[in-house]
Design a protein around this motif. Structure first.
Motif, PDB file in Angstrom:
ATOM      1  N   GLY A  37       0.796  -1.180  -0.045  1.00  0.00           N
ATOM      2  CA  GLY A  37      -0.086  -0.102   0.079  1.00  0.00           C
ATOM      3  C   GLY A  37       0.787   1.236   0.133  1.00  0.00           C
ATOM      4  O   GLY A  37       0.205   2.480  -0.076  1.00  0.00           O
ATOM      5  N   THR A  38       2.349   1.189   0.231  1.00  0.00           N
ATOM      6  CA  THR A  38       2.991   2.209   0.279  1.00  0.00           C
ATOM      7  C   THR A  38       3.073   2.873  -1.148  1.00  0.00           C
ATOM      8  O   THR A  38       3.178   4.231  -1.442  1.00  0.00           O
ATOM      9  CB  THR A  38       4.229   2.002   0.516  1.00  0.00           C
ATOM     10  OG1 THR A  38       4.926   1.101   0.021  1.00  0.00           O
ATOM     11  CG2 THR A  38       4.347   1.554   2.199  1.00  0.00           C
ATOM     12  N   LEU A  39       3.065   2.427  -2.335  1.00  0.00           N
ATOM     13  CA  LEU A  39       2.971   2.872  -3.642  1.00  0.00           C
ATOM     14  C   LEU A  39       1.777   3.693  -3.933  1.00  0.00           C
ATOM     15  O   LEU A  39       1.840   4.926  -4.460  1.00  0.00           O
ATOM     16  CB  LEU A  39       3.194   2.017  -4.725  1.00  0.00           C
ATOM     17  CG  LEU A  39       3.277   2.384  -6.173  1.00  0.00           C
ATOM     18  CD1 LEU A  39       4.567   2.795  -6.137  1.00  0.00           C
ATOM     19  CD2 LEU A  39       3.057   1.047  -7.090  1.00  0.00           C
ATOM     20  N   GLU A  40       0.473   3.445  -3.339  1.00  0.00           N
ATOM     21  CA  GLU A  40      -0.522   4.220  -3.753  1.00  0.00           C
ATOM     22  C   GLU A  40      -0.363   5.462  -2.744  1.00  0.00           C
ATOM     23  O   GLU A  40      -0.707   6.455  -3.375  1.00  0.00           O
ATOM     24  CB  GLU A  40      -2.010   3.633  -2.887  1.00  0.00           C
ATOM     25  CG  GLU A  40      -2.277   2.475  -4.027  1.00  0.00           C
ATOM     26  CD  GLU A  40      -1.715   1.207  -4.175  1.00  0.00           C
ATOM     27  OE1 GLU A  40      -0.868   0.771  -3.306  1.00  0.00           O
ATOM     28  OE2 GLU A  40      -1.703   0.594  -5.018  1.00  0.00           O
ATOM     29  N   ARG A  41       0.148   5.670  -1.536  1.00  0.00           N
ATOM     30  CA  ARG A  41       0.406   6.677  -1.077  1.00  0.00           C
ATOM     31  C   ARG A  41       1.425   7.525  -1.493  1.00  0.00           C
ATOM     32  O   ARG A  41       1.326   8.812  -1.713  1.00  0.00           O
ATOM     33  CB  ARG A  41       0.923   6.445   0.380  1.00  0.00           C
ATOM     34  CG  ARG A  41       0.038   5.873   1.297  1.00  0.00           C
ATOM     35  CD  ARG A  41       0.314   5.715   2.751  1.00  0.00           C
ATOM     36  NE  ARG A  41      -0.238   4.480   3.310  1.00  0.00           N
ATOM     37  CZ  ARG A  41       0.486   3.855   4.021  1.00  0.00           C
ATOM     38  NH1 ARG A  41       1.967   3.719   4.329  1.00  0.00           N
ATOM     39  NH2 ARG A  41      -0.033   2.542   4.509  1.00  0.00           N
ATOM     40  N   LEU A  42       2.538   6.994  -2.222  1.00  0.00           N
ATOM     41  CA  LEU A  42       3.487   7.822  -2.913  1.00  0.00           C
ATOM     42  C   LEU A  42       2.988   8.310  -4.218  1.00  0.00           C
ATOM     43  O   LEU A  42       3.429   9.367  -4.737  1.00  0.00           O
ATOM     44  CB  LEU A  42       4.703   6.573  -3.196  1.00  0.00           C
ATOM     45  CG  LEU A  42       5.706   7.245  -3.779  1.00  0.00           C
ATOM     46  CD1 LEU A  42       6.396   8.429  -2.942  1.00  0.00           C
ATOM     47  CD2 LEU A  42       6.681   6.164  -4.359  1.00  0.00           C
ATOM     48  N   LEU A  43       1.996   7.677  -5.028  1.00  0.00           N
ATOM     49  CA  LEU A  43       1.403   8.146  -5.965  1.00  0.00           C
ATOM     50  C   LEU A  43       0.264   9.583  -5.724  1.00  0.00           C
ATOM     51  O   LEU A  43      -0.011  10.056  -6.669  1.00  0.00           O
ATOM     52  CB  LEU A  43       0.499   7.106  -6.760  1.00  0.00           C
ATOM     53  CG  LEU A  43       1.482   6.085  -7.487  1.00  0.00           C
ATOM     54  CD1 LEU A  43       0.597   4.886  -8.165  1.00  0.00           C
ATOM     55  CD2 LEU A  43       2.136   6.731  -8.734  1.00  0.00           C
TER      56      LEU A  43
ATOM     57  N   ARG B   6       5.577  12.331 -10.262  1.00  0.00           N
ATOM     58  CA  ARG B   6       5.267  11.647 -11.311  1.00  0.00           C
ATOM     59  C   ARG B   6       5.852  10.381 -11.249  1.00  0.00           C
ATOM     60  O   ARG B   6       6.520   9.807 -10.610  1.00  0.00           O
ATOM     61  CB  ARG B   6       5.830  12.316 -12.602  1.00  0.00           C
ATOM     62  CG  ARG B   6       5.202  13.891 -12.869  1.00  0.00           C
ATOM     63  CD  ARG B   6       5.741  14.197 -14.137  1.00  0.00           C
ATOM     64  NE  ARG B   6       7.114  14.273 -14.259  1.00  0.00           N
ATOM     65  CZ  ARG B   6       7.719  15.310 -14.724  1.00  0.00           C
ATOM     66  NH1 ARG B   6       7.295  16.195 -15.415  1.00  0.00           N
ATOM     67  NH2 ARG B   6       9.144  15.011 -14.738  1.00  0.00           N
ATOM     68  N   ARG B   7       4.975   9.517 -11.901  1.00  0.00           N
ATOM     69  CA  ARG B   7       5.156   7.862 -12.193  1.00  0.00           C
ATOM     70  C   ARG B   7       6.562   7.660 -12.518  1.00  0.00           C
ATOM     71  O   ARG B   7       7.281   6.781 -12.312  1.00  0.00           O
ATOM     72  CB  ARG B   7       4.157   7.302 -12.896  1.00  0.00           C
ATOM     73  CG  ARG B   7       2.838   7.230 -12.086  1.00  0.00           C
ATOM     74  CD  ARG B   7       1.866   6.381 -13.094  1.00  0.00           C
ATOM     75  NE  ARG B   7       0.516   6.502 -12.274  1.00  0.00           N
ATOM     76  CZ  ARG B   7      -0.617   5.719 -12.530  1.00  0.00           C
ATOM     77  NH1 ARG B   7      -0.504   5.143 -13.866  1.00  0.00           N
ATOM     78  NH2 ARG B   7      -1.605   5.737 -11.986  1.00  0.00           N
ATOM     79  N   SER B   8       6.843   8.361 -13.691  1.00  0.00           N
ATOM     80  CA  SER B   8       8.154   8.271 -14.177  1.00  0.00           C
ATOM     81  C   SER B   8       9.479   8.587 -13.155  1.00  0.00           C
ATOM     82  O   SER B   8      10.502   8.213 -13.264  1.00  0.00           O
ATOM     83  CB  SER B   8       8.532   9.162 -15.489  1.00  0.00           C
ATOM     84  OG  SER B   8       8.255  10.592 -15.278  1.00  0.00           O
ATOM     85  N   GLU B   9       9.224   9.772 -12.406  1.00  0.00           N
ATOM     86  CA  GLU B   9      10.007   9.946 -11.345  1.00  0.00           C
ATOM     87  C   GLU B   9      10.265   8.646 -10.265  1.00  0.00           C
ATOM     88  O   GLU B   9      11.327   8.679  -9.896  1.00  0.00           O
ATOM     89  CB  GLU B   9       9.841  11.287 -10.833  1.00  0.00           C
ATOM     90  CG  GLU B   9       9.925  12.362 -11.632  1.00  0.00           C
ATOM     91  CD  GLU B   9       9.377  13.590 -10.933  1.00  0.00           C
ATOM     92  OE1 GLU B   9       8.441  13.527  -9.904  1.00  0.00           O
ATOM     93  OE2 GLU B   9       9.718  14.955 -11.512  1.00  0.00           O
ATOM     94  N   ILE B  10       9.309   8.226 -10.015  1.00  0.00           N
ATOM     95  CA  ILE B  10       9.324   7.109  -8.968  1.00  0.00           C
ATOM     96  C   ILE B  10      10.110   5.835  -9.648  1.00  0.00           C
ATOM     97  O   ILE B  10      11.133   5.290  -9.205  1.00  0.00           O
ATOM     98  CB  ILE B  10       8.044   6.430  -8.519  1.00  0.00           C
ATOM     99  CG1 ILE B  10       7.057   7.605  -7.939  1.00  0.00           C
ATOM    100  CG2 ILE B  10       7.950   5.269  -7.787  1.00  0.00           C
ATOM    101  CD1 ILE B  10       5.602   7.334  -7.617  1.00  0.00           C
TER     102      ILE B  10
ATOM    103  N   GLY C 132      13.740   6.787 -10.145  1.00  0.00           N
ATOM    104  CA  GLY C 132      14.278   6.757  -8.871  1.00  0.00           C
ATOM    105  C   GLY C 132      14.641   5.271  -8.321  1.00  0.00           C
ATOM    106  O   GLY C 132      15.917   4.978  -7.785  1.00  0.00           O
ATOM    107  N   TYR C 133      13.952   4.293  -8.551  1.00  0.00           N
ATOM    108  CA  TYR C 133      14.133   2.775  -8.467  1.00  0.00           C
ATOM    109  C   TYR C 133      15.420   2.411  -9.418  1.00  0.00           C
ATOM    110  O   TYR C 133      16.204   1.735  -8.980  1.00  0.00           O
ATOM    111  CB  TYR C 133      12.952   2.036  -8.877  1.00  0.00           C
ATOM    112  CG  TYR C 133      12.129   1.597  -7.660  1.00  0.00           C
ATOM    113  CD1 TYR C 133      12.269   0.590  -6.945  1.00  0.00           C
ATOM    114  CD2 TYR C 133      11.027   2.435  -7.373  1.00  0.00           C
ATOM    115  CE1 TYR C 133      11.535   0.474  -5.586  1.00  0.00           C
ATOM    116  CE2 TYR C 133      10.251   2.189  -6.301  1.00  0.00           C
ATOM    117  CZ  TYR C 133      10.649   1.351  -5.461  1.00  0.00           C
ATOM    118  OH  TYR C 133       9.924   0.691  -4.240  1.00  0.00           O
ATOM    119  N   MET C 134      15.325   2.950 -10.691  1.00  0.00           N
ATOM    120  CA  MET C 134      16.152   2.518 -11.842  1.00  0.00           C
ATOM    121  C   MET C 134      17.541   3.184 -11.350  1.00  0.00           C
ATOM    122  O   MET C 134      18.611   2.488 -11.410  1.00  0.00           O
ATOM    123  CB  MET C 134      15.897   3.174 -13.034  1.00  0.00           C
ATOM    124  CG  MET C 134      14.830   2.101 -13.617  1.00  0.00           C
ATOM    125  SD  MET C 134      14.368   2.733 -15.325  1.00  0.00           S
ATOM    126  CE  MET C 134      15.934   3.338 -15.909  1.00  0.00           C
TER     127      MET C 134
END
Length: 99
Positions: free
Chosen positions: A60-66, A71-75, A78-80
């Protein structure tokens, strides 16, 4: 056949082999091992990062982050960046010890 002397011996050229990498005992697998090690490291880190992103979604942390103004591309970027930097360091260390 006036110009050719049939009794003269033909000398064969001598070939001298030098090795830039390895020696005469080096086989194909020894040459390709560092490449395979780097490939497998990048492949497994790709799997680990995918599992990490999936865990964020299931917890559920991804929904909070979104919900933040990120932006999704920044998320994904960041992972990459994080996993990519870790992969490059691991690849350098393992290939250096392999060589």
């Amino acid at each position: 056949m006036s110009g050719i002397n049939s009794s003269s011996a033909i000398s064969t050229p001598k070939i001298h082999t030098t090795y830039q990498y390895g020696n005469a005992d080096t086989n194909f697998f020894n040459k390709i091992t560092p490449l395979l090690m780097g490939f497998f490291i990048f492949f497994f880190i790709f799997l680990v990062s995918g599992i990490g992103l999936l865990r964020e979604r299931s917890s559920g942390t991804l929904e909070r982050l979104l919900a933040t103004p990120v932006r999704r591309s920044e998320i994904v970027g960041g992972y990459m960046l994080g996993y990519g930097a870790m992969t490059i360091v691991q690849t350098i260390v393992i290939v250096a010890t392999t060589l």
